[in-house]
Design a protein around this motif. Structure first.
Motif, PDB file in Angstrom:
ATOM      1  N   THR A 356      -0.760  -1.601 -12.593  1.00 58.45           N
ATOM      2  CA  THR A 356      -0.784  -3.066 -12.617  1.00 58.45           C
ATOM      3  C   THR A 356       0.591  -3.652 -12.902  1.00 58.45           C
ATOM      4  O   THR A 356       0.838  -4.820 -12.607  1.00 58.45           O
ATOM      5  CB  THR A 356      -1.782  -3.575 -13.680  1.00 58.45           C
ATOM      6  OG1 THR A 356      -1.486  -2.950 -14.944  1.00 58.45           O
ATOM      7  CG2 THR A 356      -3.208  -3.232 -13.281  1.00 58.45           C
ATOM      8  N   ARG A 357       1.483  -2.845 -13.472  1.00 54.83           N
ATOM      9  CA  ARG A 357       2.854  -3.334 -13.733  1.00 54.83           C
ATOM     10  C   ARG A 357       3.792  -3.045 -12.568  1.00 54.83           C
ATOM     11  O   ARG A 357       4.698  -3.830 -12.287  1.00 54.83           O
ATOM     12  CB  ARG A 357       3.413  -2.686 -15.003  1.00 54.83           C
ATOM     13  CG  ARG A 357       2.650  -3.011 -16.256  1.00 54.83           C
ATOM     14  CD  ARG A 357       3.477  -2.729 -17.507  1.00 54.83           C
ATOM     15  NE  ARG A 357       3.888  -1.338 -17.599  1.00 54.83           N
ATOM     16  CZ  ARG A 357       3.173  -0.382 -18.173  1.00 54.83           C
ATOM     17  NH1 ARG A 357       1.987  -0.677 -18.690  1.00 54.83           N
ATOM     18  NH2 ARG A 357       3.625   0.860 -18.240  1.00 54.83           N
ATOM     19  N   ILE A 358       3.580  -1.930 -11.893  1.00 58.56           N
ATOM     20  CA  ILE A 358       4.544  -1.501 -10.866  1.00 58.56           C
ATOM     21  C   ILE A 358       4.085  -1.866  -9.460  1.00 58.56           C
ATOM     22  O   ILE A 358       4.901  -2.137  -8.578  1.00 58.56           O
ATOM     23  CB  ILE A 358       4.794   0.022 -10.995  1.00 58.56           C
ATOM     24  CG1 ILE A 358       5.367   0.332 -12.380  1.00 58.56           C
ATOM     25  CG2 ILE A 358       5.722   0.522  -9.907  1.00 58.56           C
ATOM     26  CD1 ILE A 358       5.624   1.792 -12.633  1.00 58.56           C
ATOM     27  N   GLY A 359       2.785  -1.870  -9.222  1.00 56.64           N
ATOM     28  CA  GLY A 359       2.280  -2.248  -7.914  1.00 56.64           C
ATOM     29  C   GLY A 359       2.467  -1.156  -6.870  1.00 56.64           C
ATOM     30  O   GLY A 359       2.530   0.034  -7.182  1.00 56.64           O
ATOM     31  N   ARG A 360       2.605  -1.576  -5.614  1.00 55.62           N
ATOM     32  CA  ARG A 360       2.636  -0.623  -4.503  1.00 55.62           C
ATOM     33  C   ARG A 360       3.894   0.254  -4.516  1.00 55.62           C
ATOM     34  O   ARG A 360       3.932   1.288  -3.855  1.00 55.62           O
ATOM     35  CB  ARG A 360       2.534  -1.377  -3.179  1.00 55.62           C
ATOM     36  CG  ARG A 360       2.159  -0.520  -1.996  1.00 55.62           C
ATOM     37  CD  ARG A 360       0.686  -0.157  -1.986  1.00 55.62           C
ATOM     38  NE  ARG A 360      -0.143  -1.289  -1.605  1.00 55.62           N
ATOM     39  CZ  ARG A 360      -1.469  -1.253  -1.535  1.00 55.62           C
ATOM     40  NH1 ARG A 360      -2.113  -0.146  -1.855  1.00 55.62           N
ATOM     41  NH2 ARG A 360      -2.162  -2.319  -1.194  1.00 55.62           N
ATOM     42  N   ARG A 361       4.915  -0.113  -5.266  1.00 56.24           N
ATOM     43  CA  ARG A 361       6.092   0.752  -5.375  1.00 56.24           C
ATOM     44  C   ARG A 361       5.716   2.107  -5.956  1.00 56.24           C
ATOM     45  O   ARG A 361       6.331   3.127  -5.627  1.00 56.24           O
ATOM     46  CB  ARG A 361       7.159   0.078  -6.254  1.00 56.24           C
ATOM     47  CG  ARG A 361       7.852  -1.122  -5.608  1.00 56.24           C
ATOM     48  CD  ARG A 361       8.748  -1.806  -6.615  1.00 56.24           C
ATOM     49  NE  ARG A 361       7.965  -2.358  -7.723  1.00 56.24           N
ATOM     50  CZ  ARG A 361       8.491  -2.799  -8.859  1.00 56.24           C
ATOM     51  NH1 ARG A 361       9.793  -2.741  -9.055  1.00 56.24           N
ATOM     52  NH2 ARG A 361       7.717  -3.295  -9.815  1.00 56.24           N
ATOM     53  N   LEU A 362       4.727   2.119  -6.836  1.00 62.93           N
ATOM     54  CA  LEU A 362       4.270   3.377  -7.419  1.00 62.93           C
ATOM     55  C   LEU A 362       3.670   4.277  -6.345  1.00 62.93           C
ATOM     56  O   LEU A 362       3.891   5.490  -6.335  1.00 62.93           O
ATOM     57  CB  LEU A 362       3.242   3.095  -8.512  1.00 62.93           C
ATOM     58  CG  LEU A 362       2.732   4.297  -9.302  1.00 62.93           C
ATOM     59  CD1 LEU A 362       3.863   4.926 -10.103  1.00 62.93           C
ATOM     60  CD2 LEU A 362       1.585   3.879 -10.232  1.00 62.93           C
ATOM     61  N   VAL A 363       2.901   3.692  -5.423  1.00 63.08           N
ATOM     62  CA  VAL A 363       2.314   4.455  -4.321  1.00 63.08           C
ATOM     63  C   VAL A 363       3.416   5.021  -3.430  1.00 63.08           C
ATOM     64  O   VAL A 363       3.354   6.185  -3.011  1.00 63.08           O
ATOM     65  CB  VAL A 363       1.347   3.565  -3.502  1.00 63.08           C
ATOM     66  CG1 VAL A 363       0.789   4.321  -2.304  1.00 63.08           C
ATOM     67  CG2 VAL A 363       0.212   3.060  -4.387  1.00 63.08           C
ATOM     68  N   ASP A 486       4.371  -3.077   2.557  1.00 66.19           N
ATOM     69  CA  ASP A 486       3.720  -3.872   1.522  1.00 66.19           C
ATOM     70  C   ASP A 486       4.700  -4.199   0.393  1.00 66.19           C
ATOM     71  O   ASP A 486       4.683  -5.305  -0.148  1.00 66.19           O
ATOM     72  CB  ASP A 486       2.505  -3.117   0.975  1.00 66.19           C
ATOM     73  CG  ASP A 486       1.579  -4.031   0.191  1.00 66.19           C
ATOM     74  OD1 ASP A 486       1.451  -5.206   0.564  1.00 66.19           O
ATOM     75  OD2 ASP A 486       0.982  -3.568  -0.795  1.00 66.19           O
ATOM     76  N   VAL A 487       5.551  -3.234   0.035  1.00 66.36           N
ATOM     77  CA  VAL A 487       6.548  -3.482  -1.012  1.00 66.36           C
ATOM     78  C   VAL A 487       7.493  -4.606  -0.601  1.00 66.36           C
ATOM     79  O   VAL A 487       7.796  -5.509  -1.393  1.00 66.36           O
ATOM     80  CB  VAL A 487       7.345  -2.189  -1.313  1.00 66.36           C
ATOM     81  CG1 VAL A 487       8.550  -2.492  -2.199  1.00 66.36           C
ATOM     82  CG2 VAL A 487       6.448  -1.154  -1.986  1.00 66.36           C
TER      83      VAL A 487
END
Length: 502
Positions: A356-363, A486-487
């Motif tokens: 929830t803090r990093i968003g799609r960058r984590l993916v 998406d990022v």
């Protein structure tokens, strides 16, 4: 729908968490105190159904010996489960949304347990194929309820952690299936060891049924029969069947004619989309197609489909290479893949906490790690094509597992972040259907590359494995491109948002 004043969610989309407030829950105030126990029951049952996707692969030689099964029946033991699983996911999610998720979940576990009992007691291969098809349908009934219940019972950061545990369950069940199958066959012997693969589900299923009644909340308003959208169910099931059949039958159904079913399936899918738009103007459709207008859902579903296309097929070619090419036993072939599960479990739990803090960058980071791990795996096989290569695979598979944990659960959390709770089961079913189709496409494409190379190189399994691994990597790179889109879109959205003055 979100209003312009809503705060952005984890993917940068305005109003991504509006459904949480409208659901009447701020944080976890008033949340069901049994929610973590309910999640445990769901995850154990989900693990059982997903395990049966991979565990049977190592049991096929034992089934062939024990039942004198022909190759066609062995293929259907695997493909029948996958086909039935994929066919019922969306209608099952819809059924849970409309008739209560606990009822749908328990019905699925009861059916899965009975089918496991029938499969283990099979007197012949035809009986086993039928039992596996019923098992697959039951698994498809259970799994959308799991994601739906997570949406229903958890909010905010807790929802991310819950999806993190679900992601760990998916990764571990896929990677550990060959190992567990090998252990059970070792215990039961070559003649009847395969029966233990199915019997192990019986005590787990009985326990899950009892605990589900105690911990999973019941209720859920029943809707009119027309809300089940029977025409939409039939059209979607037909489309999925036509697309999946030539893929799951790829090793048995030779010839080019089977590929004609895929455009036929896409045509029926277009008819289905038209029907849903017409039906949605008068009634409540089975799938709200406006979900795909949400960037987080549309790109998340695409990432999931592409990732499962590359991820699931890894273990298919790995067990083939180790068992057929290097003469590993089912147990030793399973041991070789455990490094992936060891990496996936903690990273999935961590990913659920920080998504929830990093968003799609984590993916995107997870996809990079998986790609690096598989590239290193190619180098290991290239430099050490010997029986000892199984141990050398541990490090690259561990790295790939770490990446996988940062992909599966965070992607699911972000993809479902904007979905209203009343649609959670259906949306989860659509998401998992895409994953099943991706897995089938991946196994068909990767398997074709692997077996064609084995034939052309007269049994050079190491070279075939490396060749097929490139197809796996291509799927992962395509998923990475979707994640990066998406990022970038998230970055543009945040840049365009008016800043609050200090």
């Amino acid at each position: 729908m979100a209003s312009p004043g809503d705060p952005p969610g984890p993917d940068g989309t305005p109003g991504a968490h509006r459904e949480e407030s409208t659901a009447g829950a701020h944080g976890q105030e008033g949340a069901d105190p049994r929610r973590w126990k309910a999640l445990t029951v769901c995850l154990v049952s989900g693990f059982m159904t997903l395990l049966d996707v991979s565990i049977v692969n190592v049991a096929l030689p034992s089934i062939r010996v024990g039942l004198h099964a022909p190759p066609s029946d062995l293929q259907w033991v695997v493909s029948g489960y996958a086909l039935a699983f994929g066919l019922v996911l969306v209608p099952s999610g819809r059924f849970g949304d409309t008739h209560g998720r606990r009822s749908a979940f328990i019905s699925g576990v009861v059916l899965f347990t009975l089918a496991s009992m029938a499969a283990g007691a099979s007197p012949g291969s035809t009986w086993l194929v039928v039992a596996r098809i019923v098992q697959g349908a039951a698994g498809g009934l259970i799994n959308p309820q799991v994601s739906g219940l997570i949406q229903q019972l958890f909010r905010g950061a807790e929802r991310g952690r819950a999806f993190g545990l679900l992601g760990a369950t998916i990764g571990i069940s896929t990677a550990i299936g060959p190992l567990l199958g090998g252990l059970l066959i070792q215990l039961g012997g070559r003649q009847d060891g395969w029966r233990y693969v199915f019997y192990v589900n019986i005590p787990i299923g009985i326990l899950a049924i009892v605990l589900a009644y105690h911990y999973i909340p019941g209720g859920g308003a029943r809707r009119r029969r027309e809300d089940m959208d029977p025409v939409g169910v039939l059209l979607l099931a037909t489309a999925i069947f036509l697309v999946l059949l030539p893929l799951v039958e790829g090793q048995r159904w030779h010839g080019t004619g089977r590929w004609l079913l895929i455009p036929a399936g896409l045509l029926v899918l277009a008819l289905y989309a038209g029907w849903e738009r017409w039906y949605g103007r008068r009634h409540e459709p089975m799938v709200d197609l406006s979900l795909f207008r949400r960037r987080s859902y549309a790109l998340g579903a695409l990432i999931g489909m592409l990732y499962f296309g590359g991820f699931t097929a890894i273990f298919f070619i790995l067990t083939q290479y180790l068992q057929e090419g290097l003469g590993y036993s089912a147990l030793h072939a399973g041991l070789a893949s455990t490094a992936f599960a060891v990496g996936a479990a903690p990273s999935a739990a961590l990913g659920g906490r920080i998504v929830t803090r990093i968003g799609r960058r984590l993916v995107a980071l997870g996809l990079v790690l998986v790609t690096v791990g598989l590239t290193a795996l190619d180098l290991v096989v290239r430099l050490m094509p010997t029986p000892k290569v199984g141990w050398a695979m541990a490090v690259p598979l561990f790295v790939a597992g770490l990446g996988s944990g940062l992909v599966v659960s965070p992607n699911q959390t972000l993809t479902l972040s904007e979905v209203p709770i009343s649609r959670a089961g259906t949306a989860g079913g659509v998401l998992q259907t895409g994953q099943r189709i991706g897995a089938s496409v991946g196994i068909a494409a990767v398997g074709s590359a692997f077996f064609s190379q084995v034939a052309s190189t007269h049994g050079d399994y190491a070279r075939a494995f490396r060749h097929a691994l490139l197809v796996n990597i291509a799927f992962l790179l395509a998923a990475l491109v979707a994640a990066l889109i998406d990022v970038l879109a998230e970055h543009r959205t945040r840049s365009a948002s008016p800043r609050t003055p200090p």
